[in-house]
Design an enzyme around this catalytic site. Structure first.
Site, PDB file in Angstrom:
ATOM      1  N   SER A  75       0.821  -1.208   0.000  1.00 49.86           N
ATOM      2  CA  SER A  75       0.000   0.000   0.000  1.00 49.86           C
ATOM      3  C   SER A  75       0.858   1.262   0.000  1.00 49.86           C
ATOM      4  O   SER A  75       2.016   1.259   0.416  1.00 49.86           O
ATOM      5  CB  SER A  75      -0.908   0.031   1.232  1.00 49.86           C
ATOM      6  OG  SER A  75      -1.650  -1.158   1.337  1.00 49.86           O
TER       7      SER A  75
HETATM    8  N1  SAH Z   1      -0.646  -5.004   4.130  1.00 53.84           N
HETATM    9  C1  SAH Z   1       0.024  -5.333   2.884  1.00 53.84           C
HETATM   10  C2  SAH Z   1      -0.841  -4.958   1.691  1.00 53.84           C
HETATM   11  C3  SAH Z   1      -0.884  -6.085   0.732  1.00 53.84           C
HETATM   12  S1  SAH Z   1      -2.106  -6.008  -0.529  1.00 53.84           S
HETATM   13  C4  SAH Z   1       1.403  -4.719   2.840  1.00 53.84           C
HETATM   14  O1  SAH Z   1       1.762  -3.967   3.762  1.00 53.84           O
HETATM   15  O2  SAH Z   1       2.175  -5.017   1.911  1.00 53.84           O
HETATM   16  C5  SAH Z   1      -3.375  -7.029   0.142  1.00 53.84           C
HETATM   17  C6  SAH Z   1      -3.020  -8.449   0.472  1.00 53.84           C
HETATM   18  O3  SAH Z   1      -4.215  -9.084   0.936  1.00 53.84           O
HETATM   19  C7  SAH Z   1      -2.517  -9.300  -0.691  1.00 53.84           C
HETATM   20  O4  SAH Z   1      -1.288  -9.869  -0.362  1.00 53.84           O
HETATM   21  C8  SAH Z   1      -3.590 -10.374  -0.845  1.00 53.84           C
HETATM   22  O5  SAH Z   1      -3.083 -11.640  -1.228  1.00 53.84           O
HETATM   23  C9  SAH Z   1      -4.168 -10.428   0.548  1.00 53.84           C
HETATM   24  N2  SAH Z   1      -5.511 -10.998   0.645  1.00 53.84           N
HETATM   25  C10 SAH Z   1      -6.575 -10.828  -0.193  1.00 53.84           C
HETATM   26  N3  SAH Z   1      -7.642 -11.517   0.249  1.00 53.84           N
HETATM   27  C11 SAH Z   1      -7.247 -12.134   1.402  1.00 53.84           C
HETATM   28  C12 SAH Z   1      -7.901 -12.999   2.334  1.00 53.84           C
HETATM   29  N4  SAH Z   1      -9.160 -13.390   2.165  1.00 53.84           N
HETATM   30  N5  SAH Z   1      -7.184 -13.423   3.400  1.00 53.84           N
HETATM   31  C13 SAH Z   1      -5.903 -13.069   3.586  1.00 53.84           C
HETATM   32  N6  SAH Z   1      -5.241 -12.259   2.744  1.00 53.84           N
HETATM   33  C14 SAH Z   1      -5.897 -11.799   1.659  1.00 53.84           C
END
Ligand code: SAH
Length: 226
Positions: A75
């Site tokens: 993000s």
């Molecule tokens: N907090 C992260 C943002 C990653 S983007 C950072 O600091 O880099 C969002 C993430 O959510 C992705 O890696 C995606 O695979 C994950 N995601 C999406 N749906 C999900 C679910 N149902 N359970 C766990 N993770 C999920």
């Protein structure tokens, strides 16, 4: 209380990843309305360039989202800062994150001294994030799990705060159930093209909802993958 990070030479950074460049990002976040000094300090301390592919390291301290593989993104720093500020409102100790991704948001929360539980559905991303937690000496402050985080982390709640870093069309009721009374949930909610960042406080009788910003997150998906 800021936790101490074990910074090896690669984590300290040179050139476009130097402390000066990171300080510039912090000043920009401050100018863009981030007020919490603890949050700004955590962003100053956690080496974001270690959470992106080397090819993107020189852009790690731009205020923008960057690709992390598997169609996912780390993000934008402003969004991480704003969500963290909102999450800290009720002085939480134990936090659940849904969507570990690169591990950056979890590392920021751990650097703030919180006990972090984080769930990621893509095994490969979680493995890389865990490696980063070990490199930074944060592995004892962050518990992580490969699972569909829409069910939260059953048996480990209630959490003082929950942060969801992927967007769902509506709030996930099971997550709200794992929130302590007085606890704060921060999550992007809406369609693929248009989402609102919501802050929810759980009260004895229902929830209080505030809209913080317009945002664009990757979708919250069901199931898991390697
Ligand atoms: N907090 C992260 C943002 C990653 S983007 C950072 O600091 O880099 C969002 C993430 O959510 C992705 O890696 C995606 O695979 C994950 N995601 C999406 N749906 C999900 C679910 N149902 N359970 C766990 N993770 C999920």
């Amino acid at each position: 209380m800021m936790a101490r990070l074990h910074l090896q030479p690669q984590a300290v950074g040179v050139g476009m990843t130097s402390q000066r460049v990171r300080d510039r990002l912090v000043e920009r976040l401050r100018a863009d309305g981030i007020r919490d000094e603890n949050v700004l300090n955590a962003i100053r301390t956690v080496p974001r360039h270690l959470f992106v592919d080397e090819a993107f390291a020189t852009r790690a301290y731009d205020d923008s989202a960057l690709p992390i593989g598997h169609g996912q993104t780390i993000s934008q720093p402003w969004v991480v800062a704003r969500m963290t500020e909102a999450l800290l409102q009720n002085a939480p100790k134990k936090v659940l994150e849904v969507g570990t991704g690169s591990g950056y948001q979890a590392a920021v929360l751990a650097a703030l001294g919180l006990e972090v539980h984080t769930v990621e559905r893509i095994g490969d991303l979680l493995r890389q994030a865990r490696k980063r937690f070990r490199t930074l000496g944060l592995n004892e402050k962050i518990r992580s799990k490969h699972d569909d985080g829409r069910i939260g982390w059953p048996g480990n709640g209630p959490f003082d705060a929950i942060i969801v870093t992927a967007a769902a069309p509506a709030l996930v009721a099971q997550l709200v159930d794992q929130l302590a009374i007085g606890g704060v949930l921060v999550a992007p909610v809406g369609s693929a093209s248009e989402q609102k960042l919501l802050q929810l406080v759980r009260r004895e009788q229902g929830v209080e909802e505030t809209t913080l910003a317009a945002v664009a997150f990757v979708p919250l998906l069901s199931g898991t993958q390697d």
